[in-house]
Design a protein around this motif. Structure first.
Motif: not given
Length: 82
Positions: A70-71, A73-78, A81
């Motif tokens: 999950e971490l 995936a969050d970093r990749r989404r950030e 952006r």
């Protein structure tokens, strides 16, 4: 294991009996965690403390969920952006 009397030596150093060190799985040079709980001094090996923290965290994470995934995936989404 039965309680044992030990003496505090100069500098506030406490000698942990060898039998207790073996039971705790700690050796000369190891890092341990020390805290006071309910008026008692507690000594834990670093590996035992980490395992305890992981067990507490696991109670709050649903089965099959990977916090590391999950971490990431969050970093990749950030990153997308930016």
């Amino acid at each position: 294991m039965q309680p044992q009397r030990v003496r505090i030596i100069e500098g506030g150093k406490l000698i942990i009996p060898a039998s207790m060190r073996r039971e705790l799985g700690i050796a000369t040079g190891d890092t341990v965690l020390v805290d006071v709980a309910d008026g008692e001094l507690r000594v834990r090996s670093l590996s035992k403390a980490i395992a305890h923290a992981q067990a507490i965290l696991r109670r709050h994470v649903p089965e099959g969920v990977s916090l590391a995934d999950e971490l990431i995936a969050d970093r990749r989404r950030e990153a997308e952006r930016e």
